[in-house]
Structures are given as structure tokens and as C-alpha cells.
Design an enzyme around this catalytic site. Sequence first.
Site, PDB file in Angstrom:
ATOM      1  N   GLY A 123     -13.613  -1.206  -7.332  1.00 49.39           N
ATOM      2  CA  GLY A 123     -14.780  -0.341  -7.261  1.00 49.39           C
ATOM      3  C   GLY A 123     -14.931   0.434  -5.981  1.00 49.39           C
ATOM      4  N   GLY A 124     -13.817   0.825  -5.358  1.00 53.95           N
ATOM      5  CA  GLY A 124     -13.881   1.695  -4.191  1.00 53.95           C
ATOM      6  C   GLY A 124     -14.502   1.033  -2.986  1.00 53.95           C
ATOM      7  CG  ASN A 139      -7.779   6.513  -4.453  1.00 56.31           C
ATOM      8  OD1 ASN A 139      -8.640   5.682  -4.212  1.00 56.31           O
ATOM      9  ND2 ASN A 139      -7.707   7.653  -3.793  1.00 56.31           N
ATOM     10  CD  GLU A 172      -4.415   4.722  -2.863  1.00 57.98           C
ATOM     11  OE1 GLU A 172      -5.606   4.585  -2.537  1.00 57.98           O
ATOM     12  OE2 GLU A 172      -3.977   4.398  -3.967  1.00 57.98           O
ATOM     13  CB  SER A 181      -7.408  -0.033   1.353  1.00 54.96           C
ATOM     14  OG  SER A 181      -7.849  -0.658   0.164  1.00 54.96           O
ATOM     15  CB  SER A 182     -12.866  -0.620   0.362  1.00 54.06           C
ATOM     16  OG  SER A 182     -13.323   0.440   1.156  1.00 54.06           O
ATOM     17  CB  THR A 211      -9.093  -1.175  -7.317  1.00 55.54           C
ATOM     18  OG1 THR A 211     -10.484  -1.464  -7.187  1.00 55.54           O
ATOM     19  CG2 THR A 211      -8.663  -0.337  -6.146  1.00 55.54           C
ATOM     20  NE  ARG A 246      -4.133   1.883   1.022  1.00 56.28           N
ATOM     21  CZ  ARG A 246      -5.044   2.392   0.228  1.00 56.28           C
ATOM     22  NH1 ARG A 246      -4.980   2.186  -1.079  1.00 56.28           N
ATOM     23  NH2 ARG A 246      -6.041   3.098   0.707  1.00 56.28           N
TER      24      ARG A 246
END
Length: 568
Positions: A460-461, A392, A411, A439-440, A372, A102
Site C-alpha cells: 500500500g505504498g 510499484n 520504480e 522504499s516504504s 505492492t 530492489r
Amino acid sequence: MSTPSFLWLSAVLLFFSLLSPASTFTHRPEEVVGQHGVVATDDRRCSEIGVGVLKEGGHAVDAAIAAAFCLGVVSPASSGIGGGAFMLIREATGKTQAFDMRETAPKAASQDMYHGNETLKKIGILAVAVPGEVAGFRKAWEQHGQLPWARLVKPAEVLARQGFKISPYLYFQMQQTESAVLSDQGLRSVFAPNGTLLQVNETAYNRKLAKTLELIGKYGVRTFYNGLVGLSLIHDIKKAGGIITMDDLRNYTVKTRTPLVEDVLGLEIIGFPPPSSGGATMMLMLNILAKYPIPSGLDGTLGVHRKIEALKNAFAVRSNLGDPDFVNITAVLADMLSPTFAKTLQLDINDTRTYGPRHYGGKWNPLNDHGTSHISIIDQQRNAVAMTCTVNSFFGSQILSPSTGMVLNNEMDDFSMPSLQDGLPAPPNFIRPGKRPLSSMSPTIVLKDGKLKAVLGASGGANIIAGTTEVFLNHFVHRMEPLKAVMAPRFYHTWVPNIAYYENWTSVINDHYQMPNYILASLKKKGHHLEEFTSAVVCQFAEVNQIGDVEELVGVSDPRKGGIPAAF
């Protein structure tokens, strides 16, 4: 019949066909079957590159790296070496690893660096965090790689130099950010070289990126973090007014974390730990839903309501998570993995109504992270990789480094900001130098009776979590076949805002996705605030099936983005 009516009827018929395990699709290229290896990505070219690596005896990690380098070239609005990733590995021996690559906040970053200006946090050079993808790929390869490093980088280098055709989804992303593409020198040179956007199937060239990849292939991670590529990148960042330095690059560290593991619904689920919130949130949601009769308790309109309520509860708890190297999240993580805690939340779900956000007890408003790209891979030895990569937002910070050809991430926008613009911001996710934003991303591996069963994840966030969980439930609870499980229309909720989003849109390849009206009417009657969702959460799915004495591998790429898997 009018076109809107036809689309609505088609969507309803598709929905009902997806609910029926006995129904079959006419063969679609988004689903492939093999016996040796399978790679599911957002783009046919990258899936085929990954399978080519497997055919040469490469490990699933090798294939993931080669496919991801490819995606950074042909799908640069979603991922690339200017961003970061989470790689979840389950070896055939049973060993698991989570490589956290990350992005991190630069050492000159601070909690109040944006002074309440959200635009600076979202777009432009101050939105860029220190990229980690190349460092993470190299570390994973050093531990698992079977093929030469240069072999994994070369296909992407060739695509960048010799040219790649614009896919329908990349063109959609270009259209959505047209003014940014045209105003940035680097983006314009690749995607609008004649002053207007390239069209679908026209050829783009990114020869600066090709040279960067050539150097990475030859010299490895050294050139990126302490060599020519890094120096060129920092030169571009400084020239644009950014704060990332060579020291930030030199000090970047890949974290090897212990994956989360949870037994639920008769399966063993392996998920990514914080700073990913995806694994824990997904596990909490599944533990809540496991308290109902299975599958009947999750069927029909009531089942949809219960799933949304589980999402709202899980997201409210999620708001307390952050980078574990900076925030003590031991207690909240233990709660999220506790079946007892899940039972408490399940007992509070009312089957006749929903509630406003305060009812669910969360302290802080969540942030909506963005676009993503996900990769799911199983190799010949049954090593598995689930990896989600990101820059992002579409085209990240909307800057392409002119010296290196790489799209720079934004990010920093995934951090919370102590200002009224964020509503009630989350202190666990405030900026600190060296910190990783929450993050998801939800790379997931599923075992059954101790054996590898499935690999999945999504892009997709913030809606990645709902999308991945719904595909999991569609397949393992509702018994849909893999392609149907991925294609079924979806709903999304992130607790705040208090809106249940439902799919009603037509993809770039003209598939229409829409929840039937009777489900929407039932949700509305229970008090849900409904809103159409007209974007893509894109899932890649791979599965191992035992067919007599033969193991069959199934791979599915979500048609929502136009991806195609590959297998052999």
C-alpha cells in the site's frame, strides 16, 4: 434505515468489537490455524501453492518463492518478475538475512532525465527500472532452498498457460487503469482480449509469461539476465524507446544486507534496512510510543492522536534516508534506532494539538511509493520469511512486455526529482545509475524471549509503514486477536501532505471500514486536517502461539484485498 446510515452503524459496531479482546468473530476464511506451516498472501491460490511446497519439505524461502511467482501471474497489477522485492529471513537457528532485490536505475539514467516531466517518471517505458526479483529469488534459493528450483516455478507457469480467474481486487485494479490496459498491446491481449475488460471470475491467459516462466524454471537466473528472456525483454524495451540494456541486466546485483534489530515494548523487532525506510521508521515510531504508559497511554482518542504525532515525527526524519551504497545515512539511521532520540521527539508531542510540517524538522518532502504485495510464512522448522514484492503503481509502468508477458515496473517514480513538482525534493533520493530508490516496504519479524513470535508486513505504498505498525500495536499492545488486529479500521499520515487520512470505504468483498465519528471529532479539535482514505493497505500476519505442549500457527490475510491464507 438508509444504506449509508447502515454502513456507518456497521462500521462503528465492528470497531467496538475489534477493541474488545473478549469478543469473537464468526469464523472467517481470512484466518487459519495449523501446527506445521502457514502461508499468508493476497490470494488463496498462492497461499495454497506455498503450503504445498511446505508439505513437501520445502523451506520457508521455497514457499515464498513459489507463492511470489504465483502472485506475479494472478495479481500482476501489484507484483511480478518485472519488479523487485525485499525478503527478510529469520532461520530457526536464529540467523537473520535481508535479501535486497530492489530495482535499480539503468546506467543511462541521470538526475535530470525527466526534465521536470513527472508523467514520464510515472508512466511509460522511461519509468522502468532494472528488475531484480528473479535474481533475488535465485540467490535466496541457492542458500536456503530444499526443493528443486523448477518445482517452485512450475505452479505459476501452469496458471499462466492454463488460465487464471480474475479476482475481485484485480478487477478493481483493472477498472482503475482501464484506459492504460486498453491502450497497451500487451496488457490488452491478456486482460481485454475481446476489446473490453474481462470480468470477475472470467479466465485470463498469459501464455507469453508461461513460456518465460518455463525458461526460468529450466535455466534459472541465467536466461533472465544473460539469455533468451533477457534479450526478448530488452528488444521490447528498446522498441518502446527505453534505455535499459543487456549490460544493465548482466550487471544487476542482489544485495545481502544486515537486518535492523531493535528491542522495544518487551519484544525484539527485526526489520529491513535501507533502501527500505520501513524498518527504521517503524522502529522510531515504536520507540516514541514506548515512552508513554503501556497500554493506557495509547488507548482512546488521545492514543490515536499520539500515534499520528509519532508518525509525523518519524516520517520527517525518514526524509533523510536513501540508498546506503550512494548516500551516507549512518548518523540519521543511528538516530532512528536511538531510544534517547525517540524520547526527545516524544517530549515535543503536544497532547492538545498538532502542528504544521515545519514543526517536525524534516528537510525534504517524501515521495508516495505505490502498490505492492506482501507474503508472511512460517515453516515446520520455524524458519520465517517476511517478503514484500512490487511493480510499484497498478500495472507498474502500464506496459506488458509483449515478448515475455511480464508487467514492467515503474520504480523510477520512487526516486525524487529536482523540480518544483516534487515540492522540496530529497537529494538523498535523487537518481544515479545503479542506485536503488527509497522504499516504504516494511517486512517485519517479531521475537519474544528470543523465540519466533510473528511475521508481518503490508502492501500500500507510503502507508505501508503506518499499516504495519498499527497491526503490530493492535496485537501486541491492545491485545487484539490476529484477525481483529488486521481488520481494525486504520488511520495514516506521512507528515507531508499535512493530512490525517482515515478509512471510510467498502472493500471488494463488501467489508466496510470506518473510524468512529467521536475519534474524528477529537482529532479535528486538536487541529488535524482529516480526509477519507478509500484505498487498501493490506497486511499479512502469521504468528506462533504456545498452547500447552503444542505450538499453534495462526495465519491472517487481510480481507481488504480478498486474500486467504493457508496452513497445515
